[in-house]
Structure formats: C-alpha cells, structure tokens
Design an enzyme around this catalytic site. Structure first.
Site, PDB file in Angstrom:
ATOM      1  N   ALA A  87       0.866  -1.192   0.000  1.00  0.00           N
ATOM      2  CA  ALA A  87       0.000   0.000   0.000  1.00  0.00           C
ATOM      3  C   ALA A  87       0.902   1.241   0.000  1.00  0.00           C
ATOM      4  O   ALA A  87       0.781   2.138   0.848  1.00  0.00           O
ATOM      5  CB  ALA A  87      -0.958  -0.011   1.191  1.00  0.00           C
ATOM      6  N   ASP A  93       7.435   5.817  12.336  1.00  0.00           N
ATOM      7  CA  ASP A  93       7.447   4.727  13.317  1.00  0.00           C
ATOM      8  C   ASP A  93       8.783   4.792  14.062  1.00  0.00           C
ATOM      9  O   ASP A  93       9.627   3.904  13.940  1.00  0.00           O
ATOM     10  CB  ASP A  93       7.279   3.379  12.608  1.00  0.00           C
ATOM     11  N   HIS A 128       6.788   5.961   1.485  1.00  0.00           N
ATOM     12  CA  HIS A 128       7.620   4.821   1.060  1.00  0.00           C
ATOM     13  C   HIS A 128       8.510   5.237  -0.115  1.00  0.00           C
ATOM     14  O   HIS A 128       9.679   4.842  -0.179  1.00  0.00           O
ATOM     15  CB  HIS A 128       6.756   3.652   0.589  1.00  0.00           C
TER      16      HIS A 128
HETATM   17  O1  PAF Z   1       6.860  -0.400   9.044  1.00  0.00           O
HETATM   18  C1  PAF Z   1       6.398  -1.390   8.443  1.00  0.00           C
HETATM   19  O2  PAF Z   1       5.797  -1.280   7.374  1.00  0.00           O
HETATM   20  C2  PAF Z   1       6.573  -2.769   9.049  1.00  0.00           C
HETATM   21  O3  PAF Z   1       6.487  -2.724  10.421  1.00  0.00           O
HETATM   22  C3  PAF Z   1       7.871  -3.478   8.598  1.00  0.00           C
HETATM   23  C4  PAF Z   1       9.102  -2.739   9.096  1.00  0.00           C
HETATM   24  C5  PAF Z   1       7.899  -3.572   7.087  1.00  0.00           C
HETATM   25  C6  PAF Z   1       7.910  -4.891   9.182  1.00  0.00           C
HETATM   26  O4  PAF Z   1       6.823  -5.642   8.753  1.00  0.00           O
END
Ligand code: PAF
Length: 281
Positions: A31, A151, A36
């Site tokens: 997604a 995060d 990203h």
């Molecule tokens: O941040 C995320 O999208 C997830 O926690 C990760 C680091 C890909 C682990 O599944």
C-alpha cells in the site's frame, strides 16, 4: 522490474550481484505512498542494488480485523516502484514462505524499548516486527536498511535488534513525509473520509505547538495541555501522548540538559488509529 516470491530465487539473484556493490533493503507492507517512495529513492541514491520487500506480516498484528483490513494495492505498488528505478528487485513472499511452520513471533529482549507507547497498547507487536525484520536481514544481508521516522519507536527497536543479534547492517532513519495539510503519510489515511483526512492535520498542529511550549514553559505541563486539547475535540480520541528520551524511550520525569527528547502521539479518528511524533530539541 523483477518480482520474486521465494527465498531460493531471491538468493540466486543476490548471488549474481557483485559482492563489492552496496545493497539497500526497504522493508514494507505494501500500500505504498509518497512516504515509502522517499525511502526507496534514498535507497536507490545510496546503493547500486536495492531490494524492496512487500509482506503484510501477520505476527505483528494483535488484531485480526486490522490485519484483514490492511490495504493491498500490489499493481499500484509495482507501478510506484518501477517509476523510481528499473534496477530494484521486488520481494513479495507468501506467508507460508516466511513462516513455513508456525505463524508466531520470536521473543526478544529490547531492553524496555518495546514496553512503552506502541508496545503498551499493542501486545507482542514489536516481537512480530523483530521476527520479520531479522528474517529479511538474514535472507537479503543488506549493507543498509531504510525505515521511516513516523514509526520512530520501531526504528529504535530495529537498531536495538541489530545490536543484540550483532547484524552488520546500517539502519537509516528517514524523515516523516506529510500530506499537504500536515498529516503524516500512512497507508491507513486511505480509510479516512476526505473531510477527516484534512481535519486530522490537528494532530500535527498540536505536536508543533507542543514543541514550542516544550521550549518555553515547564515541560511537564505540555502533556496536560495536549490531553486538554484533545478533550475539546470530539472527532479525536487520544490514546497516548508521551515525551520521551530518544535513546531509551523512557518518559521524561524532569527535563535534563543535553538529553534529546521527542513527543509521541496515537489518536483514533473515525476508528482509524494514527500515530505521529516530533523532535522537541
Ligand atoms: O513499518 C512497516 O511497514 C513494518 O512494520 C515493517 C518494518 C515492514 C515490518 O513488517
């Protein structure tokens, strides 16, 4: 762009890459959005070879509904990655490829980093994150791996994971990317109505004001001020607001000179759980 689904095939491809060339890994759950994209672009600018993984990791969800509802947009994801560079390899394993026996997380001692904030409200979440990230590091053996500061607690825990497991990878934290009105980008934002998506800018606005207050007033009053702000807004349900030391993530008792602090927040908006954070000094 190459799309690979199995560990064996990925290892074969990795063996073809020159040993001297640097390899970057961007782990994701798909997604994909501009947040990203910024991680992937950074990885492409810093490494000759880049692997992006898309895997919705079941062991980090403590709520089956959240896992079921997790958006899957693989065609868009492939387009977004291909637009950045054609030298990226996409790894999209099935659950049985990663967890052939049982779908359970390992247990780690993250020295308390996992006991506060997200860890307090999401049982076993960070054990699940540790399990998948350790596995991806084992399979890919990257020189560098990229994680977003949205995060931030996860980022600190992954740094700790590399320390306790002695994994030779450089962890690169990347700036939070925000929507036009200030809401931190997240795949979950798609679940908000257009109106609330704009209104949710209130979360970042509150963090920015908290930062100013942190610099001026008794820092211990800032938390009460934030709690009051949210009490006055029916559209938002505050789950937590905390100011912590960035290294240990322990909540601030007294403001100490030379310690770096960060403010963290989790809020429910239209039943969607959103998190954000800001550096305070
Ligand atoms: O941040 C995320 O999208 C997830 O926690 C990760 C680091 C890909 C682990 O599944």
């Amino acid at each position: 762009m190459q799309v690979i689904k199995t560990k064996t095939k990925l290892k074969e491809e990795l063996n073809k890459l020159g040993d001297q060339l640097s390899l970057g890994l961007v782990p994701t759950m798909g997604a994909l959005h501009d947040g990203h994209a910024s991680l992937i672009k950074k990885a492409v600018s810093e490494n000759e070879n880049v692997i992006v993984s898309i895997f919705v990791n079941p062991t980090q969800f403590n709520n089956q509904e959240d896992l079921d509802k997790y958006p899957k947009t693989i065609d868009n994801d492939i387009e977004l990655i291909s637009d950045i560079s054609d030298r990226i390899i996409l790894f999209t394993p099935e659950v049985s490829e990663i967890y052939p026996k049982t779908v359970t997380p390992k247990t780690y001692d993250f020295e308390g980093l996992d006991k506060v904030m997200e860890g307090e409200f999401r049982d076993d979440h960070f054990n699940g994150v540790g399990t998948i990230v350790e596995e991806l590091f084992k399979i890919v053996q990257p020189n560098k791996a990229y994680f977003g500061e949205k995060d931030f607690q996860q980022l600190r825990i992954i740094q700790k994971l590399t320390e306790i497991k002695d994994i030779p990878v450089e962890i690169i934290g990347c700036d939070i990317i925000r929507e036009e009105h200030g809401l931190a980008m997240s795949s979950r934002n798609e679940r908000l109505s257009t109106k609330m998506r704009q209104k949710a800018a209130f979360i970042y606005d509150t963090l920015k004001t908290a930062k100013i207050k942190f610099g001026m007033e008794n820092a211990l009053n800032v938390k009460d001020w934030v709690i009051d702000e949210f009490k006055n807004h029916d559209d938002f349900e505050l789950e937590y607001f905390d100011i912590t030391d960035v290294e240990t993530l322990t909540p601030m008792q007294n403001k100490i000179n030379n310690v770096k602090y960060r403010a963290f927040i989790a809020v429910y908006v239209e039943d969607v759980r959103l998190i954000d954070n800001i550096a305070l000094n």
